[in-house]
Scaffold this motif. Structure first.
Motif, mmCIF file in Angstrom:
data_model
loop_
_atom_site.group_PDB
_atom_site.id
_atom_site.type_symbol
_atom_site.label_atom_id
_atom_site.label_comp_id
_atom_site.label_asym_id
_atom_site.label_seq_id
_atom_site.Cartn_x
_atom_site.Cartn_y
_atom_site.Cartn_z
ATOM 1 N N GLU A 303 0.787 -1.223 0.000
ATOM 2 C CA GLU A 303 0.000 0.000 0.000
ATOM 3 C C GLU A 303 0.822 1.278 0.000
ATOM 4 O OE1 GLU A 303 -2.551 -0.273 3.367
ATOM 5 O OE2 GLU A 303 -3.560 -2.113 2.680
ATOM 6 N N THR A 304 2.111 1.184 0.231
ATOM 7 C CA THR A 304 2.943 2.387 0.299
ATOM 8 C C THR A 304 4.169 2.232 -0.583
ATOM 9 O OG1 THR A 304 4.435 1.736 2.109
ATOM 10 C CG2 THR A 304 2.247 2.561 2.725
ATOM 11 N N ASP A 305 4.905 3.319 -0.726
ATOM 12 C CA ASP A 305 6.174 3.304 -1.463
ATOM 13 C C ASP A 305 7.360 3.425 -0.504
ATOM 14 O OD1 ASP A 305 5.042 3.112 -4.046
ATOM 15 O OD2 ASP A 305 4.561 5.256 -4.011
ATOM 16 N N MET A 306 7.145 3.116 0.756
ATOM 17 C CA MET A 306 8.222 3.183 1.743
ATOM 18 C C MET A 306 9.372 2.265 1.328
ATOM 19 S SD MET A 306 6.292 3.132 5.456
ATOM 20 C CE MET A 306 7.878 2.950 6.296
ATOM 21 N N PRO A 307 10.607 2.723 1.458
ATOM 22 C CA PRO A 307 11.751 1.847 1.189
ATOM 23 C C PRO A 307 11.754 0.666 2.157
ATOM 24 C CG PRO A 307 12.441 4.150 1.314
ATOM 25 C CD PRO A 307 11.032 4.101 1.815
ATOM 26 N N VAL A 308 12.260 -0.444 1.705
ATOM 27 C CA VAL A 308 12.294 -1.644 2.542
ATOM 28 C C VAL A 308 13.079 -1.390 3.827
ATOM 29 C CG1 VAL A 308 13.093 -4.044 2.674
ATOM 30 C CG2 VAL A 308 12.037 -3.183 0.573
ATOM 31 N N THR A 309 14.150 -0.617 3.722
ATOM 32 C CA THR A 309 14.963 -0.340 4.912
ATOM 33 C C THR A 309 14.182 0.404 5.988
ATOM 34 O OG1 THR A 309 15.811 1.624 3.764
ATOM 35 C CG2 THR A 309 17.171 -0.364 3.705
ATOM 36 N N GLU A 310 13.206 1.221 5.592
ATOM 37 C CA GLU A 310 12.382 1.920 6.573
ATOM 38 C C GLU A 310 11.311 0.997 7.145
ATOM 39 O OE1 GLU A 310 10.775 5.592 5.184
ATOM 40 O OE2 GLU A 310 12.695 6.342 4.425
ATOM 41 N N ILE A 311 10.782 0.118 6.313
ATOM 42 C CA ILE A 311 9.758 -0.815 6.778
ATOM 43 C C ILE A 311 10.325 -1.760 7.836
ATOM 44 C CG2 ILE A 311 8.303 -2.754 6.049
ATOM 45 C CD1 ILE A 311 7.894 -1.348 3.393
ATOM 46 N N VAL A 312 11.584 -2.142 7.661
ATOM 47 C CA VAL A 312 12.238 -3.046 8.616
ATOM 48 C C VAL A 312 12.034 -2.572 10.045
ATOM 49 C CG1 VAL A 312 14.468 -3.911 9.431
ATOM 50 C CG2 VAL A 312 13.974 -3.865 6.989
ATOM 51 N N PHE A 313 12.365 -1.310 10.290
ATOM 52 C CA PHE A 313 12.302 -0.775 11.653
ATOM 53 C C PHE A 313 10.886 -0.336 12.030
ATOM 54 C CE2 PHE A 313 16.566 0.064 9.908
ATOM 55 C CZ PHE A 313 17.306 -0.742 10.770
ATOM 56 N N ALA A 314 10.086 0.020 11.035
ATOM 57 C CA ALA A 314 8.718 0.456 11.312
ATOM 58 C C ALA A 314 7.877 -0.664 11.902
ATOM 59 C CB ALA A 314 8.064 0.987 10.031
ATOM 60 N N VAL A 315 8.126 -1.917 11.491
ATOM 61 C CA VAL A 315 7.311 -3.027 11.977
ATOM 62 C C VAL A 315 7.907 -3.711 13.206
ATOM 63 C CG1 VAL A 315 6.354 -3.461 9.695
ATOM 64 C CG2 VAL A 315 8.415 -4.692 10.403
ATOM 65 N N GLY A 316 9.109 -3.283 13.634
ATOM 66 C CA GLY A 316 9.649 -3.801 14.889
ATOM 67 C C GLY A 316 10.903 -4.638 14.796
ATOM 68 N N PHE A 317 11.399 -4.924 13.582
ATOM 69 C CA PHE A 317 12.654 -5.667 13.476
ATOM 70 C C PHE A 317 13.825 -4.747 13.805
ATOM 71 C CE2 PHE A 317 10.003 -8.462 10.878
ATOM 72 C CZ PHE A 317 10.431 -9.705 11.299
ATOM 73 N N THR A 318 14.909 -5.332 14.309
ATOM 74 C CA THR A 318 16.075 -4.535 14.678
ATOM 75 C C THR A 318 17.176 -4.592 13.625
ATOM 76 O OG1 THR A 318 16.948 -6.410 15.937
ATOM 77 C CG2 THR A 318 15.664 -4.776 17.147
ATOM 78 N N THR A 319 17.135 -5.582 12.753
ATOM 79 C CA THR A 319 18.136 -5.679 11.689
ATOM 80 C C THR A 319 17.462 -6.084 10.391
ATOM 81 O OG1 THR A 319 18.647 -8.024 12.069
ATOM 82 C CG2 THR A 319 19.902 -6.402 13.345
ATOM 83 N N LYS A 320 18.026 -5.648 9.276
ATOM 84 C CA LYS A 320 17.475 -5.998 7.981
ATOM 85 C C LYS A 320 17.662 -7.481 7.682
ATOM 86 C CE LYS A 320 17.514 -4.615 3.092
ATOM 87 N NZ LYS A 320 18.126 -3.747 2.071
ATOM 88 N N SER A 321 18.751 -8.057 8.159
ATOM 89 C CA SER A 321 19.007 -9.474 7.896
ATOM 90 C C SER A 321 17.944 -10.362 8.542
ATOM 91 C CB SER A 321 20.398 -9.866 8.400
ATOM 92 O OG SER A 321 20.515 -9.639 9.788
ATOM 93 N N SER A 322 17.578 -10.053 9.800
ATOM 94 C CA SER A 322 16.549 -10.855 10.465
ATOM 95 C C SER A 322 15.196 -10.671 9.784
ATOM 96 C CB SER A 322 16.455 -10.481 11.943
ATOM 97 O OG SER A 322 16.115 -9.123 12.110
ATOM 98 N N PHE A 323 14.917 -9.452 9.312
ATOM 99 C CA PHE A 323 13.667 -9.188 8.592
ATOM 100 C C PHE A 323 13.615 -9.999 7.298
ATOM 101 C CE2 PHE A 323 11.672 -6.521 5.212
ATOM 102 C CZ PHE A 323 10.349 -6.707 5.600
ATOM 103 N N ASN A 324 14.683 -9.942 6.515
ATOM 104 C CA ASN A 324 14.727 -10.681 5.252
ATOM 105 C C ASN A 324 14.587 -12.185 5.477
ATOM 106 O OD1 ASN A 324 15.030 -8.387 3.679
ATOM 107 N ND2 ASN A 324 17.259 -8.460 3.710
ATOM 108 N N ARG A 325 15.221 -12.683 6.539
ATOM 109 C CA ARG A 325 15.153 -14.114 6.828
ATOM 110 C C ARG A 325 13.726 -14.537 7.169
ATOM 111 N NH1 ARG A 325 18.726 -14.133 10.414
ATOM 112 N NH2 ARG A 325 17.396 -13.965 12.253
ATOM 113 N N GLU A 326 13.067 -13.767 8.036
ATOM 114 C CA GLU A 326 11.699 -14.107 8.425
ATOM 115 C C GLU A 326 10.729 -13.947 7.258
ATOM 116 O OE1 GLU A 326 10.224 -15.291 11.361
ATOM 117 O OE2 GLU A 326 12.326 -15.822 11.653
ATOM 118 N N PHE A 327 10.916 -12.892 6.473
ATOM 119 C CA PHE A 327 10.025 -12.647 5.344
ATOM 120 C C PHE A 327 10.148 -13.776 4.319
ATOM 121 C CE2 PHE A 327 8.188 -10.802 1.609
ATOM 122 C CZ PHE A 327 7.257 -9.886 2.062
ATOM 123 N N SER A 328 11.374 -14.174 4.022
ATOM 124 C CA SER A 328 11.590 -15.250 3.056
ATOM 125 C C SER A 328 11.039 -16.568 3.572
ATOM 126 C CB SER A 328 13.083 -15.388 2.755
ATOM 127 O OG SER A 328 13.582 -14.216 2.136
#
Length: 358
Positions: A303-328
């Motif tokens: 629904e938004t054009d937010m960069p992925v790096t901003e979404i990482v922290f907006a939803v509560g993850f502390t690192t991009k690597s952990s976010f990518n791992r969980e998302f995948s």
């Protein structure tokens, strides 16, 4: 006659613990600390049993282990934030530079004092944390850990303090015996420490596999609690309350959210939450929380054009690597690929809640 250096057995025991940490998908700091202990045992075995290599690698690695041990346990207890991790990394780099400088300058006495002081300081700190703060596992499902956080902190602190004591005794005997029994002291003390640690861990694993006084139904039964099973009804009520709390308050966006904070917000005991989530959703509490974060991230990606790096922290993850791992793990795609595919044509509703990652 060929002799197999005892520290190599220590390395084997520690390698098993390292492998178990990989299975549990513990934080990177834990892997780094365990890998450091494995490498240290190998280097000691080489130095004292096979080949008299230069002492600098052993000295540098040994100087890092107390800091890494403290940081790894603190990370698992949820009390090491992003800024603290940066401080730990900077401290480790500074320590390597200091130790290397002292070693190259031939300041052996200063190195011995610095090393012993570190083991005493971090060992004392871990023991104090075990008794004063009553640490709990929050970075991993507590049910998956073989021992309690308090026992792990106490054991880690005692091993560091014991190592400092052994260092003092070792330096004394080296001065008196001129190093004739140095390899025996190093080999047996390291092996004994690893043996004690392994025994505690595997004893904990055995205890964890004993039947618990809680329910553990099949997934099909858990989806529709029977009226004649009060345990299942209570678990379903707890989980329904948690789901509503997550959706209404977005509590999962708190990057420092722990099981005990979740229990406080929901006015429910931590063990009841862990049991309900594990029984009805077949996942641990961290995975349960992350499922809401991933679901929220899907909504933002769609629904938004937010960069992925901003979404990482907006939803509560502390690192991009952990976010990518969980998302995948949940969707089989990277966040960017998921967004691109979603915008090409119809896809499943992006906000599917906690069952998206079950």
């Amino acid at each position: 006659m060929f002799m197999f250096p005892l520290p190599f057995l220590t390395a084997c025991l520690l390698a098993v613990l390292f492998g178990y940490s990989l299975i549990l998908r513990l934080p990177a700091l834990v892997h780094l600390a365990l890998a450091g202990y494995v490498l240290q045992a190998i280097l000691i075995g080489v130095k004292w049993g096979l080949y008299d290599l230069r002492p600098l690698p052993v000295i540098v690695l040994a100087s890092l282990l107390p800091l890494l041990t403290w940081a790894a346990l603190t990370e698992l207890s949820g009390k090491l934030g992003a800024r603290a991790r940066q401080i730990v990394l900077a401290g480790a780099l500074g320590l390597v530079a200091l130790v290397a400088g002292l070693a190259l300058a031939g300041q052996g006495d200063a190195l011995d004092l610095l090393s012993t002081a570190q083991y005493v300081i971090f060992g004392t700190l871990l023991v104090a944390q075990a008794f004063r703060t009553a640490p709990k596992w929050v970075a991993i499902d507590a049910a998956a850990m073989p021992v309690s956080a308090e026992l792990a902190f106490l054991l880690g602190g005692m091993l560091l303090l014991g190592s400092a004591t052994i260092d003092i005794a070792f330096f004394t005997q080296m001065a008196l015996a001129k190093g004739h029994i140095g390899s025996v002291v190093v080999g047996y003390t390291n092996f004994l420490a690893a043996l004690i640690t392994s025994a505690v861990v595997f004893w904990g694993l055995h205890g964890r596999n004993e039947p618990e006084p809680v329910f553990a139904p099949l997934a099909a039964e858990a989806e529709a609690p029977g009226e004649d099973d009060p345990d299942l009804r209570q678990a379903a009520e707890i989980l329904d309350r948690l789901d509503r709390l997550m959706r209404q308050t977005h509590l999962y966006r708190d990057e420092n959210l722990t099981l005990h904070r979740l229990a406080s917000h929901s006015d429910t005991r931590a063990r009841q939450i862990s049991t309900a989530v594990r029984t009805l959703r077949q996942m641990g509490v961290p995975q349960y929380v992350n499922s809401f974060r991933v679901s929220d991230a899907c909504r933002m990606l769609a629904e938004t054009d937010m960069p992925v790096t901003e979404i990482v922290f907006a939803v509560g993850f502390t690192t991009k690597s952990s976010f990518n791992r969980e998302f995948s793990r949940c969707h089989g795609l990277s966040p960017s690929a998921w967004r691109a595919q979603y915008r090409k044509g119809p896809m499943a509703e992006p906000d599917r809640g906690p069952m998206a990652c079950a």
